[in-house]
Scaffold this motif. Sequence first.
Motif, PDB file in Angstrom:
ATOM      1  N   CYS A  41      -1.712 -38.535  24.075  1.00  0.00           N
ATOM      2  CA  CYS A  41      -1.049 -37.484  23.299  1.00  0.00           C
ATOM      3  C   CYS A  41      -1.852 -37.175  22.038  1.00  0.00           C
ATOM      4  CB  CYS A  41       0.368 -37.923  22.947  1.00  0.00           C
ATOM      5  SG  CYS A  41       1.288 -36.798  21.873  1.00  0.00           S
ATOM      6  N   HIS A  65       0.893 -42.432  24.378  1.00  0.00           N
ATOM      7  CA  HIS A  65       0.732 -41.942  23.014  1.00  0.00           C
ATOM      8  C   HIS A  65      -0.733 -41.809  22.608  1.00  0.00           C
ATOM      9  CE1 HIS A  65       5.050 -42.565  21.372  1.00  0.00           C
ATOM     10  NE2 HIS A  65       4.821 -41.325  21.751  1.00  0.00           N
ATOM     11  N   SER A 123       2.064 -28.298  24.044  1.00  0.00           N
ATOM     12  CA  SER A 123       2.848 -28.530  22.816  1.00  0.00           C
ATOM     13  C   SER A 123       4.211 -29.149  23.100  1.00  0.00           C
ATOM     14  CB  SER A 123       3.011 -27.218  22.029  1.00  0.00           C
ATOM     15  OG  SER A 123       1.755 -26.707  21.649  1.00  0.00           O
ATOM     16  N   SER A 154       0.881 -32.471  26.295  1.00  0.00           N
ATOM     17  CA  SER A 154       0.457 -32.252  24.902  1.00  0.00           C
ATOM     18  C   SER A 154      -0.275 -30.926  24.762  1.00  0.00           C
ATOM     19  CB  SER A 154      -0.435 -33.408  24.441  1.00  0.00           C
ATOM     20  OG  SER A 154       0.294 -34.621  24.416  1.00  0.00           O
ATOM     21  N   GLY A 197      -1.434 -33.634  20.438  1.00  0.00           N
ATOM     22  CA  GLY A 197      -0.010 -33.506  20.716  1.00  0.00           C
ATOM     23  C   GLY A 197       0.855 -34.045  19.594  1.00  0.00           C
ATOM     24  N   HIS A 198       2.167 -34.017  19.828  1.00  0.00           N
ATOM     25  CA  HIS A 198       3.130 -34.509  18.835  1.00  0.00           C
ATOM     26  C   HIS A 198       3.817 -35.749  19.405  1.00  0.00           C
ATOM     27  CE1 HIS A 198       5.835 -34.354  15.399  1.00  0.00           C
ATOM     28  NE2 HIS A 198       6.849 -34.535  16.227  1.00  0.00           N
ATOM     29  N   PRO A 199       3.390 -36.941  18.987  1.00  0.00           N
ATOM     30  CA  PRO A 199       4.010 -38.166  19.492  1.00  0.00           C
ATOM     31  C   PRO A 199       5.270 -38.535  18.719  1.00  0.00           C
ATOM     32  CG  PRO A 199       2.173 -38.722  18.068  1.00  0.00           C
ATOM     33  CD  PRO A 199       2.245 -37.219  18.096  1.00  0.00           C
ATOM     34  N   SER A 210       0.528 -37.172  29.910  1.00  0.00           N
ATOM     35  CA  SER A 210       0.634 -36.975  28.468  1.00  0.00           C
ATOM     36  C   SER A 210      -0.335 -35.901  27.986  1.00  0.00           C
ATOM     37  CB  SER A 210       0.361 -38.298  27.746  1.00  0.00           C
ATOM     38  OG  SER A 210       0.485 -38.145  26.358  1.00  0.00           O
TER      39      SER A 210
END
Length: 285
Positions: free
Chosen positions: A156, A153, A137, A134, A161-163, A130
């Motif tokens: 992330c 998550h 991106s 992340s 990052g974008h969960p 993860s």
Amino acid sequence: MERWIWLSSIPHIGPVTQKKLLGAFGNPERVYHASPSELKEIGISPRAREAIAAARSLEKSKRILDLVQQKEIWLLPRDDPLYPSYAKDVAESPVLLYVKGQIKPCLPSVGIVGSRSCSNHARRAAEELSARLSSMSIPIISGLAKGIDHAAHTACLANSGHPIAFIATGVDECYPKEHRSLYEAVINEGVVISQYPPGTVPAPKQFIQRNALISAWSSHVVILEANVKSGAMTTAHFARKHAKKVFVFISNDARFRQGTNCLINQGIRPYHSFESIEKEILPIL
């Protein structure tokens, strides 16, 4: 939006029939006004026709819409440009989703799922994967459950990052309740999505549908430990059905050996480290 809610919540009318109705009539308004003979003409089953006839009232839809507005939930209908094209035509994808947070659909996107009672080895693997994704991106998709989902998550978020979390309740509900802080962080930095209206409580078959949507929105799916009868195995099944690229973590934990071997025997590729998936991801970026 009332008729989108109406179409998506008719009893005994699933995503396949929802999309068949939209394909024939163009929009929920015309579906709502379709006559029994018109429904029969396009091949809608007697049971489904009866369900549509019995659900002509919009009172339920109005109540749901009131809740949506009160709880700052966004509606994502099938015709919205933010509904990813690669997800909307998957058989299990509904015509309407409920959303809290911000959608940034893009490919690649990686689903990371696994056991709630995972080993430390698998947890570290989920965190590493993860974090690496992340930093590139690449959105991380999971189910907000204990174990692997939580690890994926959390890593992330720690790496900006974008969960993307799919849940089996309404998006106003946090399940399990002890994940409240993670749930709120995902909404702040990414998005929580459900096909179920606000107030919906957990039920077993809803988790199966949740797993189908994790696959539908992912370009790649990594299974990090799974019992033979588990949600992660269900996600792997959907991922193969949806022609996704699927990997399974080679676990040293004897509890998951049967599940791992089952997936390997189905032709799913082994996941040893980030390098196992990197060559699949890079050409898409």
